[in-house]
Design an enzyme around this catalytic site. Structure first.
Site, PDB file in Angstrom:
ATOM      1  N   GLY A 208     -16.554  -2.783  17.696  1.00  0.00           N
ATOM      2  CA  GLY A 208     -17.282  -2.673  18.965  1.00  0.00           C
ATOM      3  C   GLY A 208     -18.767  -2.757  18.741  1.00  0.00           C
ATOM      4  CG  ASN A 209     -21.284  -4.181  21.411  1.00  0.00           C
ATOM      5  OD1 ASN A 209     -21.785  -3.585  22.358  1.00  0.00           O
ATOM      6  ND2 ASN A 209     -20.424  -5.177  21.572  1.00  0.00           N
TER       7      ASN A 209
END
Ligand code: CTP
Length: 404
Positions: A208-209
């Site tokens: 993810g980020n």
């Protein structure tokens, strides 16, 4: 610290004014509450006095030596009337001064934001609509009401937007002025993507980020406040939907691509604020990846490229549609932030690119932001440091003159 007058008219939604007051004082503003006599049937003066730290009066006969009915309006930086009932809108449009709030409205030189709340029939009545048009023509902001549950079991347009939405828009009116909230996106359809995609590795893990979705939320909120029909394609964002905005939740880049491409064809503007993962694991394990006894034995994750949604939007866009990209950039040996951003704008082929300089920590999850808006025609508009809603307002100011 700004001086805000919070006008409260006599409707059930007056209870939300206490929460709005709290949000405004917590943002550091000095708030003076001016209710109508009717408002005090719903919320007691003591509540507003305690939360604002100022005395509360409704008529022009108290505090006479101070000439409060003139001074409160004259010294305000912003007046927000929430809720603004049909009666209050009518009296304001007629220029009456029959209580302290309407007198204050006549003496205020600052931006004025009306936040209507009433039954759908009252909102849609031609008398109310004429009053709204009059107030807007004179330079006041009249926000569209939210659609949803009203006082009784009925629902429709007429709900007061949630206090955090109103507080964010009040901040826009303060910093960017009433023009930033004009109702000139009415009849326009806007699609905004927000948040960050998650690319699964196995049933419990993902790549993810750190995108929080706040900038996309702000863009959607300001567009809806300006009257646009807004769809927010939201990748993993844990925020309440901005008022008037339809949220389509997605998880991965592929899901985001499918949702954005489905929404885009009849949109006037598509804004891609989402942080779309460029890579995803080539395979997703059907069962959770387990540790092996030998610590040297670790799984290898092979990545494959995700589609570039922004570039695809550009190739498929309808005539007259504007496509806006976002870029978080850092300078390096190959060039500074703007050089990289100009190259990205050219590479992606979008009409506008909003560039955040994230050298040294950046903007992720923070409430504030600063940006430069680069246009395909070569122009660059600096957006001063401010709330993400203020950045959103500046982006819409750049987009609007370019709309066909
Ligand atoms: N974007 C997209 N699809 C992707 C990656 C990015 O639509 N697979 C969009 C983002 O929503 C944003 C813009 O492209 O509006 C720029 O994102 P960024 O990650 O900076 O672009 P990249 O092309 O991934 O550039 P870089 O090589 O610098 O990572």
């Amino acid at each position: 610290m700004s001086r805000i007058v919070l006008g409260v008219a006599g409707g059930v939604a007056a209870y939300k004014a206490a929460l709005l007051l709290r949000a405004l004082t917590e943002a550091g503003h000095d708030v003076r509450v001016v209710p109508t006599p009717g408002a005090l049937h719903f919320v007691g003066a003591a509540t507003f006095e305690a939360l604002s730290g100022h005395p509360v009066t409704t008529d022009v006969w108290s505090d006479v030596p101070e000439v409060a009915h003139v001074r409160i309006g004259q010294t305000a930086d912003l007046v927000v009337v929430a809720p603004a009932t049909a009666d209050l809108l009518a009296r304001a449009a007629a220029g009456r001064a029959d209580d302290l709030l309407t007198a204050t409205l006549l003496t205020a030189h600052c931006p004025v934001v009306f936040v209507p709340a009433m039954h759908t029939e009252m909102w849609l009545h031609p008398a109310t609509q004429d009053n709204v048009a009059t107030l807007r023509r004179r330079g006041s902001v009249v926000l569209p009401p939210a659609v949803g549950r009203l006082t009784g079991p009925d629902s429709g347009p007429g709900r007061l937007p949630e206090p955090h939405d109103v507080a964010a828009l009040a901040q826009v009116a303060l910093t960017a002025g009433p023009d930033a909230l004009r109702a000139d996106l009415a009849g326009r359809r806007v699609v905004v993507s927000a948040g960050g995609t998650r690319e699964p590795l196995d049933p419990v893990r993902y790549l993810g980020n750190r995108s929080s979705g706040k900038q996309g939320w702000a863009l959607a909120r300001v567009a809806a406040a300006r009257g646009a029909d807004v769809t927010l394609v939201a990748a993993n964002v844990d925020l309440p939907a901005p008022f008037g905005v339809r949220v389509v939740p997605v998880g991965t880049a592929e899901e985001l691509r499918a949702a954005v491409l489905a929404e885009a064809p009849d949109a006037d503007v598509v804004v891609m604020t989402a942080a779309v993962a460029d890579f995803r694991p080539a395979t997703v394990a059907a069962a959770k990846l387990k540790k092996k006894d030998d610590p040297a034995e670790v799984p290898e994750v092979r990545l494959v490229r995700n589609p570039d949604v922004l570039a695809e939007l550009v190739t498929k866009r309808a005539a007259g549609q504007l496509v806006v990209g976002f870029a978080a950039e850092t300078g390096d040996a190959d060039g500074d932030v703007l050089a990289h951003a100009r190259a990205k704008l050219a590479r992606k082929g979008c009409d506008l690119l909003v560039v955040n300089d994230v050298s040294g920590g950046g903007v992720f999850g923070r409430p504030d932001n600063a940006a430069v808006v680069l246009a395909a025609d070569g122009s660059a508009t600096q957006v001063p440091h401010g709330s993400k809603d203020a950045v959103a307002a500046a982006v819409w100011q750049t987009v609007l003159p370019r709309l066909a």
